[in-house]
Structures are given as C-alpha cells and as structure tokens.
Design a protein around this motif. Sequence first.
Motif, PDB file in Angstrom:
ATOM      1  N   CYS A  73      70.915 -14.155 -24.446  1.00 32.20           N
ATOM      2  CA  CYS A  73      70.710 -15.576 -24.130  1.00 32.20           C
ATOM      3  C   CYS A  73      71.995 -16.325 -24.487  1.00 32.20           C
ATOM      4  O   CYS A  73      72.583 -16.088 -25.551  1.00 32.20           O
ATOM      5  N   ARG A  74      72.426 -17.228 -23.635  1.00 31.33           N
ATOM      6  CA  ARG A  74      73.676 -17.963 -23.889  1.00 31.33           C
ATOM      7  C   ARG A  74      73.531 -19.026 -24.968  1.00 31.33           C
ATOM      8  O   ARG A  74      74.525 -19.528 -25.463  1.00 31.33           O
ATOM      9  N   ARG A  75      72.301 -19.373 -25.349  1.00 28.15           N
ATOM     10  CA  ARG A  75      72.094 -20.352 -26.416  1.00 28.15           C
ATOM     11  C   ARG A  75      72.033 -19.691 -27.781  1.00 28.15           C
ATOM     12  O   ARG A  75      72.717 -20.092 -28.709  1.00 28.15           O
ATOM     13  N   LEU A  77      71.954 -16.064 -28.294  1.00 21.95           N
ATOM     14  CA  LEU A  77      72.526 -14.725 -28.261  1.00 21.95           C
ATOM     15  C   LEU A  77      71.504 -13.620 -28.549  1.00 21.95           C
ATOM     16  O   LEU A  77      71.871 -12.477 -28.750  1.00 21.95           O
ATOM     17  N   VAL A 133      74.356 -16.551 -15.812  1.00 26.89           N
ATOM     18  CA  VAL A 133      73.968 -17.105 -17.099  1.00 26.89           C
ATOM     19  C   VAL A 133      72.487 -16.802 -17.331  1.00 26.89           C
ATOM     20  O   VAL A 133      71.688 -16.929 -16.418  1.00 26.89           O
ATOM     21  N   TYR A 135      69.198 -17.578 -20.015  1.00 26.26           N
ATOM     22  CA  TYR A 135      68.653 -18.361 -21.119  1.00 26.26           C
ATOM     23  C   TYR A 135      67.194 -17.993 -21.327  1.00 26.26           C
ATOM     24  O   TYR A 135      66.492 -17.666 -20.373  1.00 26.26           O
TER      25      TYR A 135
END
Length: 175
Positions: A73-75, A77, A133, A135
């Motif tokens: 997840c890009r927020r 990790l 991306v 999330y």
Amino acid sequence: MLTSQLPARVEPYRLAARGERIEGLVALAELKRLTEEVGAQDGDAQVCLTFGHDAQGRRIIEGSLAVTLQLPCRRCLQPVEQSVNSEFLLGMVSSDSLAAELPSTHEPVLVEDEQLSLLALVEDELILSLPQVVYHAEADCPVSHDQLSSGAETDVPDSPRESPFDVLRHLKEKP
C-alpha cells in the motif's frame, strides 16, 4: 484447476505451425524481477498461451494470465491483496528491424535461436500489468487521513483577491 508447471523454454515456431495451446502455472518465487519490483510473492500465476498465425501469416502468441499478488500500500506500506489479469497479443520476431514492422496491435517478442523463455515472457507481461498505485480502502488502512496531512493549515482569505486586470478595467471605463 491447473496443476502443471509451464515449461521454462519452448520452440515457438514449431508450436505456432501446429497451433498449439499451453496452459499451466508459473511459480511466483521463480520471477526474480517481479520480486525486486514488489517484494517476495507466494503462489502461482495461471497462464494460457495459444501459438498460431494471424490473418497476414505472422507467427503470434495470444496469451492471458491471472494472479493474486500482495502489493505494498502506498500509504502504510503494508500488503494489499490485488488481482492482476492480463490479455496480450505478441508477434514473434527474430530482430529489432522486424519488430518495427509489426502492427500496433502486436507487442514484439524476440525469439533467439528458435527458443523462447516462457518464464521471461510471463514475467515481462506480469510486470507490465501491475497497477501504478495500490492503496487499502481508507477505512482499512492503518494510516489515517489526519496522519497524512502536514498539520499546517493554509490561509484562505475571507474576501476574494483583487484581480490584476481590475486596474485595466478602471482605465477602460474612464473617458
């Protein structure tokens, strides 16, 4: 359910001449470049490859793959389960100059010494199919919206700013 492993290498021209179809699994642990890109993965990718010729007589591979990956997840990790599916059409070529002659509907795949590495082909297609991306859903992510903001609020003026062109408007109105 597919249970057989895809062969590592094949003779694609021979398979295309006979119109062969290969279905099987590719162990994700064998895909080193994918591991470098998104981290170690468990499980297998389901792959189906049909070798043949298109209407112009070019040798082609029509393929599809399906896999479930654990992507960061890009927020926060932390891993997010993500399904990746891809369908592709490859034109077999033996040189870069022949690749330039393929129509835009075909992606080139280089066949060297009449051999093709299926693992490399599947890995390439899988990497190209990864989402840009990833999330978690906002409610499921351990990082809250408040933790993502910098904390500094921007000053928003109560009245709208004066336009730099207001001066020109006033000059134009004067006789």
